[in-house]
Scaffold this active site. Sequence first.
Site, mmCIF file in Angstrom:
data_model
loop_
_atom_site.group_PDB
_atom_site.id
_atom_site.type_symbol
_atom_site.label_atom_id
_atom_site.label_comp_id
_atom_site.label_asym_id
_atom_site.label_seq_id
_atom_site.Cartn_x
_atom_site.Cartn_y
_atom_site.Cartn_z
ATOM 1 N N ASP A 1 5.239 17.413 -11.769
ATOM 2 C CA ASP A 1 4.546 18.303 -10.831
ATOM 3 C C ASP A 1 5.494 18.787 -9.734
ATOM 4 O OD1 ASP A 1 2.025 18.484 -11.942
ATOM 5 O OD2 ASP A 1 1.142 16.891 -10.730
ATOM 6 N N HIS B 1 0.749 22.390 -3.596
ATOM 7 C CA HIS B 1 0.384 20.968 -3.595
ATOM 8 C C HIS B 1 -0.836 20.819 -2.700
ATOM 9 C CE1 HIS B 1 0.728 16.735 -1.855
ATOM 10 N NE2 HIS B 1 0.133 16.661 -3.027
ATOM 11 N N LEU B 2 -1.953 20.469 -3.324
ATOM 12 C CA LEU B 2 -3.225 20.349 -2.611
ATOM 13 C C LEU B 2 -3.671 18.895 -2.657
ATOM 14 C CD1 LEU B 2 -5.419 21.936 -1.111
ATOM 15 C CD2 LEU B 2 -6.545 22.318 -3.322
ATOM 16 N N PRO C 1 0.792 -1.242 0.000
ATOM 17 C CA PRO C 1 0.000 0.000 0.000
ATOM 18 C C PRO C 1 0.822 1.288 0.000
ATOM 19 C CG PRO C 1 -0.794 -1.540 1.681
ATOM 20 C CD PRO C 1 0.528 -2.043 1.209
ATOM 21 N N GLU C 2 2.107 1.207 0.307
ATOM 22 C CA GLU C 2 2.913 2.424 0.402
ATOM 23 C C GLU C 2 3.107 3.063 -0.969
ATOM 24 O OE1 GLU C 2 3.348 3.624 3.139
ATOM 25 O OE2 GLU C 2 3.429 2.013 4.608
ATOM 26 N N GLY C 3 3.126 4.389 -0.973
ATOM 27 C CA GLY C 3 3.164 5.137 -2.222
ATOM 28 C C GLY C 3 4.561 5.454 -2.723
ATOM 29 N N PHE C 4 4.586 6.127 -3.861
ATOM 30 C CA PHE C 4 5.815 6.457 -4.580
ATOM 31 C C PHE C 4 6.793 7.243 -3.713
ATOM 32 C CE2 PHE C 4 7.762 9.267 -8.032
ATOM 33 C CZ PHE C 4 8.646 8.295 -8.481
ATOM 34 N N THR D 1 3.924 13.026 2.042
ATOM 35 C CA THR D 1 5.280 12.749 1.559
ATOM 36 C C THR D 1 5.532 13.404 0.207
ATOM 37 O OG1 THR D 1 4.511 10.620 0.687
ATOM 38 C CG2 THR D 1 5.579 10.601 2.852
#
Length: 429
Positions: A371, A292-293, A53-56, A388
């Site tokens: 981005d 960053h929203l 589940p951990e993101g980039f 993060t």
Amino acid sequence: MATLSFVFLLLGAVSWPPASASGQEFWPGQSAADILSGAASRRRYLLYDVNPPEGFNLRRDVYIRIASLLKTLLKTEEWVLVLPPWGRLYHWQSPDIHQVRIPWSEFFDLPSLNKNIPVIEYEQFIAESGGPFIDQVYVLQSYAEGWKEGTWEEKVDERPCIDQLLYSQDKHEYYRGWFWGYEETRGLNVSCLSVQGSASIVAPLLLRNTSARSVMLDRAENLLHDHYGGKEYWDTRRSMVFARHLREVGDEFRSRHLNSTDDADGIPFQEDWTKMKVKLGSALGGPYLGVHLRRKDFIWGHRQDVPSLEGAVRKIRSLMKTHRLDKVFVATDAVRKEYEELKKLLPEMVRFEPTWEELELYKDGGVAIIDQWICAHARFFIGTSVSTFSFRIHEEREILGLDPKTTYNRFCGDQEKACEQPTHWKITY
């Protein structure tokens, strides 16, 4: 099962040989080829993976921890880090885009990584090692008894697996698993290690208690940083230079839509990160506000410190007025309905919106990097609490030499009383 316990105090007393097996130290700025030339036949391979589940952006942080471990191993033996292919991440939800088995070179500059530690792509590992086999897989886990109050100690023990393994044996008694989408990959042995401490705590075990030539650490996020915020941390972080083709897309967008170039913005970027040492505050940044929203799961997962769209727009307009900026770049994961509402509230906002062909080429990870690159060059940046994605932008701006006062800022929740701003982690050279 034999218990292999290494307490932190004992680890500190270990006397490592001062040089690698080749008689050379590996230091930032040295080419991996210098130390590993002709060593492929004897070097050992370190692989790792992270909780699915951990993101980039969390995974990028885990890379820094593993790099510390590799540096410790290199003091004694020839090792190389095998970069775990990208794919199957929760936040990468673009339909009809093939996003598995992605090499690191799609997102990062490998020569830059190799100036810090020796790294290779997974498919090079297969070619070098003789096939898609990993000799030993260690699944890292916490201690079943937890951490008891008192003196903190760093330790690692081979223990029974607490959770059901995500590996199963086939008819040949090889272990099958996810292995980054490479179905042909097999593990020869799988066991569990309970760990409590920094990444280098497992070095004695890898050096003395297993002769496996290739070792994989699964659930590597369970290891902590050796020196968070120190020189070693920043050396590794600085080496994580984005792939040139992604930077060029971001630079073209800045120039075309935001009137921003490195020369005009006072940003002295150099391709060789080892030669780039910038005084904080010396860079001005482009004439736009970077935002960053974070939305989606943060709306319900962090309700107290995430603003409504109306609250976010009020803050954006206030910052634009304060800093005399008439352009705003927004990086957001807002769903289509929310994005359309945001566009109505803030019609002057600019966003990088790739075509389908660009998305297929850069993939969701590449778009995220573009981005971040654009936000990193803004005159002023505001991010989302405990994200993060925002943290990585903070680091990028620190590397580029922008004033910390223009970097470490976040949105506050509409009803948030004590809105603590992000901590400044100063770059160290």
